[in-house]
Design a protein around this motif. Structure first.
Motif, PDB file in Angstrom:
ATOM      1  N   SER A  43      93.792  50.883 -28.066  1.00  0.00           N
ATOM      2  CA  SER A  43      93.918  52.688 -28.665  1.00  0.00           C
ATOM      3  C   SER A  43      92.612  53.074 -28.917  1.00  0.00           C
ATOM      4  CB  SER A  43      95.036  52.185 -29.418  1.00  0.00           C
ATOM      5  OG  SER A  43      94.328  51.650 -30.806  1.00  0.00           O
ATOM      6  N   ASN A  44      91.426  53.258 -29.730  1.00  0.00           N
ATOM      7  CA  ASN A  44      90.912  53.586 -30.315  1.00  0.00           C
ATOM      8  C   ASN A  44      90.128  55.022 -28.861  1.00  0.00           C
ATOM      9  OD1 ASN A  44      91.241  53.227 -32.918  1.00  0.00           O
ATOM     10  ND2 ASN A  44      89.987  51.376 -32.449  1.00  0.00           N
ATOM     11  N   TYR A  45      90.429  54.281 -28.039  1.00  0.00           N
ATOM     12  CA  TYR A  45      89.040  55.100 -26.594  1.00  0.00           C
ATOM     13  C   TYR A  45      90.363  55.056 -25.924  1.00  0.00           C
ATOM     14  CZ  TYR A  45      85.769  51.829 -30.065  1.00  0.00           C
ATOM     15  OH  TYR A  45      85.340  51.154 -30.873  1.00  0.00           O
ATOM     16  N   ILE A  46      89.295  56.808 -24.615  1.00  0.00           N
ATOM     17  CA  ILE A  46      89.344  56.678 -22.990  1.00  0.00           C
ATOM     18  C   ILE A  46      87.914  56.300 -22.972  1.00  0.00           C
ATOM     19  CG2 ILE A  46      89.862  58.564 -22.246  1.00  0.00           C
ATOM     20  CD1 ILE A  46      91.122  60.159 -24.043  1.00  0.00           C
ATOM     21  N   SER A  47      87.891  55.336 -21.620  1.00  0.00           N
ATOM     22  CA  SER A  47      87.514  54.804 -20.986  1.00  0.00           C
ATOM     23  C   SER A  47      87.383  54.842 -20.061  1.00  0.00           C
ATOM     24  CB  SER A  47      88.036  53.489 -20.490  1.00  0.00           C
ATOM     25  OG  SER A  47      86.934  52.500 -20.078  1.00  0.00           O
ATOM     26  N   ARG A  48      86.058  55.934 -19.450  1.00  0.00           N
ATOM     27  CA  ARG A  48      85.369  56.203 -18.608  1.00  0.00           C
ATOM     28  C   ARG A  48      84.626  55.390 -18.199  1.00  0.00           C
ATOM     29  NH1 ARG A  48      82.716  62.394 -20.520  1.00  0.00           N
ATOM     30  NH2 ARG A  48      82.829  62.347 -18.467  1.00  0.00           N
ATOM     31  N   LEU A  49      84.403  54.027 -18.479  1.00  0.00           N
ATOM     32  CA  LEU A  49      83.507  53.620 -17.677  1.00  0.00           C
ATOM     33  C   LEU A  49      83.536  52.657 -16.334  1.00  0.00           C
ATOM     34  CD1 LEU A  49      82.934  50.860 -20.813  1.00  0.00           C
ATOM     35  CD2 LEU A  49      81.688  52.981 -19.763  1.00  0.00           C
ATOM     36  N   ASP A  50      82.626  52.216 -15.658  1.00  0.00           N
ATOM     37  CA  ASP A  50      82.634  51.740 -14.265  1.00  0.00           C
ATOM     38  C   ASP A  50      81.738  50.359 -14.208  1.00  0.00           C
ATOM     39  OD1 ASP A  50      83.065  51.152 -11.685  1.00  0.00           O
ATOM     40  OD2 ASP A  50      81.969  52.810 -11.370  1.00  0.00           O
ATOM     41  N   THR A  51      82.547  49.327 -14.737  1.00  0.00           N
ATOM     42  CA  THR A  51      81.584  48.411 -14.933  1.00  0.00           C
ATOM     43  C   THR A  51      82.324  46.788 -14.023  1.00  0.00           C
ATOM     44  OG1 THR A  51      82.976  47.357 -17.107  1.00  0.00           O
ATOM     45  CG2 THR A  51      81.373  48.584 -17.109  1.00  0.00           C
ATOM     46  N   ARG A  52      82.679  47.110 -12.506  1.00  0.00           N
ATOM     47  CA  ARG A  52      83.127  46.767 -11.963  1.00  0.00           C
ATOM     48  C   ARG A  52      82.491  44.995 -11.189  1.00  0.00           C
ATOM     49  NH1 ARG A  52      84.846  50.885  -7.649  1.00  0.00           N
ATOM     50  NH2 ARG A  52      83.440  51.706  -8.633  1.00  0.00           N
ATOM     51  N   ASP A  53      80.772  45.067 -11.831  1.00  0.00           N
ATOM     52  CA  ASP A  53      79.935  44.628 -11.242  1.00  0.00           C
ATOM     53  C   ASP A  53      79.056  44.690 -12.001  1.00  0.00           C
ATOM     54  OD1 ASP A  53      81.670  43.954  -8.391  1.00  0.00           O
ATOM     55  OD2 ASP A  53      80.382  46.144  -7.579  1.00  0.00           O
ATOM     56  N   ILE A  54      78.889  44.973 -12.847  1.00  0.00           N
ATOM     57  CA  ILE A  54      77.636  45.031 -14.244  1.00  0.00           C
ATOM     58  C   ILE A  54      78.159  44.118 -15.422  1.00  0.00           C
ATOM     59  CG2 ILE A  54      76.434  46.909 -13.591  1.00  0.00           C
ATOM     60  CD1 ILE A  54      77.221  48.445 -15.154  1.00  0.00           C
ATOM     61  N   VAL A  55      77.005  43.857 -16.354  1.00  0.00           N
ATOM     62  CA  VAL A  55      77.609  43.380 -17.916  1.00  0.00           C
ATOM     63  C   VAL A  55      76.963  45.243 -18.526  1.00  0.00           C
ATOM     64  CG1 VAL A  55      77.778  42.385 -19.923  1.00  0.00           C
ATOM     65  CG2 VAL A  55      78.474  41.372 -17.086  1.00  0.00           C
ATOM     66  N   LEU A  56      77.346  45.275 -19.987  1.00  0.00           N
ATOM     67  CA  LEU A  56      77.565  46.892 -20.142  1.00  0.00           C
ATOM     68  C   LEU A  56      77.641  46.547 -21.138  1.00  0.00           C
ATOM     69  CD1 LEU A  56      76.064  49.889 -19.943  1.00  0.00           C
ATOM     70  CD2 LEU A  56      78.763  50.723 -20.353  1.00  0.00           C
ATOM     71  N   THR A  57      76.419  46.485 -21.848  1.00  0.00           N
ATOM     72  CA  THR A  57      76.086  46.153 -24.055  1.00  0.00           C
ATOM     73  C   THR A  57      75.917  48.022 -24.336  1.00  0.00           C
ATOM     74  OG1 THR A  57      75.228  44.290 -23.594  1.00  0.00           O
ATOM     75  CG2 THR A  57      75.539  45.018 -25.737  1.00  0.00           C
ATOM     76  N   VAL A  58      77.141  48.332 -25.981  1.00  0.00           N
ATOM     77  CA  VAL A  58      77.235  48.949 -26.614  1.00  0.00           C
ATOM     78  C   VAL A  58      77.273  49.120 -27.698  1.00  0.00           C
ATOM     79  CG1 VAL A  58      77.769  51.598 -26.407  1.00  0.00           C
ATOM     80  CG2 VAL A  58      78.321  50.220 -24.612  1.00  0.00           C
ATOM     81  N   ILE A  59      75.730  49.804 -28.817  1.00  0.00           N
ATOM     82  CA  ILE A  59      75.417  49.139 -30.447  1.00  0.00           C
ATOM     83  C   ILE A  59      75.368  50.483 -30.814  1.00  0.00           C
ATOM     84  CG2 ILE A  59      74.238  48.113 -32.012  1.00  0.00           C
ATOM     85  CD1 ILE A  59      72.549  46.464 -29.542  1.00  0.00           C
ATOM     86  N   PRO A  60      76.685  51.219 -31.136  1.00  0.00           N
ATOM     87  CA  PRO A  60      76.767  51.783 -32.222  1.00  0.00           C
ATOM     88  C   PRO A  60      76.245  51.679 -33.909  1.00  0.00           C
ATOM     89  CG  PRO A  60      78.959  51.915 -31.662  1.00  0.00           C
ATOM     90  CD  PRO A  60      77.676  50.669 -31.225  1.00  0.00           C
ATOM     91  N   VAL A  61      75.382  52.373 -34.142  1.00  0.00           N
ATOM     92  CA  VAL A  61      74.959  52.279 -36.200  1.00  0.00           C
ATOM     93  C   VAL A  61      74.640  53.495 -36.192  1.00  0.00           C
ATOM     94  CG1 VAL A  61      73.881  50.148 -35.601  1.00  0.00           C
ATOM     95  CG2 VAL A  61      72.681  52.501 -35.501  1.00  0.00           C
ATOM     96  N   GLY A  62      76.096  53.930 -37.266  1.00  0.00           N
ATOM     97  CA  GLY A  62      75.330  55.123 -38.677  1.00  0.00           C
ATOM     98  C   GLY A  62      75.664  54.899 -39.931  1.00  0.00           C
TER      99      GLY A  62
END
Length: 264
Positions: free
Chosen positions: A140-159
């Motif tokens: 519920s925190n996000y709206i997904s615009r990703l396409d990860t059908r065949d991949i692994v995606l790593t996201v790291i936010p810092v702040g």
């Protein structure tokens, strides 16, 4: 024709051609014209593969952008996130629903400064989108615009986030974030900066209204954010509802949000 009669007017040459074609048509029996193959059309230039839309524009949380931390061993259990206070200086949490939709995640917050009116905290998060995670509603925190059908995606936010109590009924929150994306697939690895500001108005004792604004990408203009939310808190219970709009190059994206939680 132009090389044989360089000085002949163009209309004379055209008349001779028409006369010759008419005489030839009267003398020769009319034969069915053989079918001529259609002229080959030049093959269109091969289009360059379309780059996937950056997923970073959809991963900036909207609820947890404050410098407040839970007390030691206090817990917040909610639909959007679960938080646990550690030694009054740190907080560890996760988005539980994301695990169901193949997105393991964990985040933390550490207090950097605590004064009577001012608090500053640093935060970081790790999200791993497994293959197929983009086909599910991640959180519920996000709206997904990703396409990860065949991949692994790593996201790291810092702040870091600063919270300043301007008056007893008005508190300001400012957050700066740099979100990194790491992937061996189609997405381009990059760092995206972002900044959000929240004005929190306390009405009566249990009601809070918030105005949200933000910019992500800066010179790349990933998106601008405007929104409003309402929070009701009574003893251990908390309910939040809000509506946010992201303004992107390709258009607007509305996002209603609802979150329920309990302080334990």
């Amino acid at each position: 024709m132009t090389s044989l009669f360089p000085r002949a007017p163009a209309w004379i040459l055209l008349g001779l051609l028409l006369t010759a074609s008419t005489i030839q048509a009267e003398e020769a029996p009319q034969q069915p014209a053989p079918e001529q193959p259609a002229p080959e059309q030049p093959a269109p230039a091969q289009l360059a593969p379309k780059q996937p839309v950056s997923p970073l524009t959809s991963l900036y949380p909207l609820w947890e952008n404050t410098a407040h931390l839970l007390s030691h061993q206090d817990m917040y259990l909610g639909t959007s996130n679960v938080e646990f206070g550690i030694l009054d200086v740190a907080q560890l949490g996760t988005h539980p629903l994301s695990f169901i939709f193949r997105t393991p995640n964990i985040h933390g917050k550490v207090r950097l400064l605590s004064r009577e009116r001012l608090a500053v905290a640093a935060h970081a998060e790790l999200l791993v989108f497994l293959p197929g995670a983009s086909e599910a509603f991640t959180s519920s925190n996000y709206i997904s615009r990703l396409d990860t059908r065949d991949i692994v995606l790593t996201v790291i936010p810092v702040g870091a986030t600063a919270t300043y109590q301007l008056t007893p009924w008005l508190t300001l929150h400012g957050t700066t974030t740099v979100m990194g994306m790491f992937d061996d697939g189609p997405y381009r690895n990059r760092l995206v900066p972002g900044m959000t500001a929240v004005a929190e108005f306390m009405a009566l004792q249990h009601h809070t209204f918030r105005a949200h604004a933000g910019e992500v990408g800066f010179w790349n203009h990933d998106f601008n954010l405007l929104g409003a939310s309402y929070c009701f808190r009574y003893k251990w219970f908390e309910a939040q509802v809000g509506y946010f709009v992201r303004f992107m190059i390709e258009g607007r994206q509305g996002n209603p949000m609802l979150a329920l939680g309990a302080y334990l």
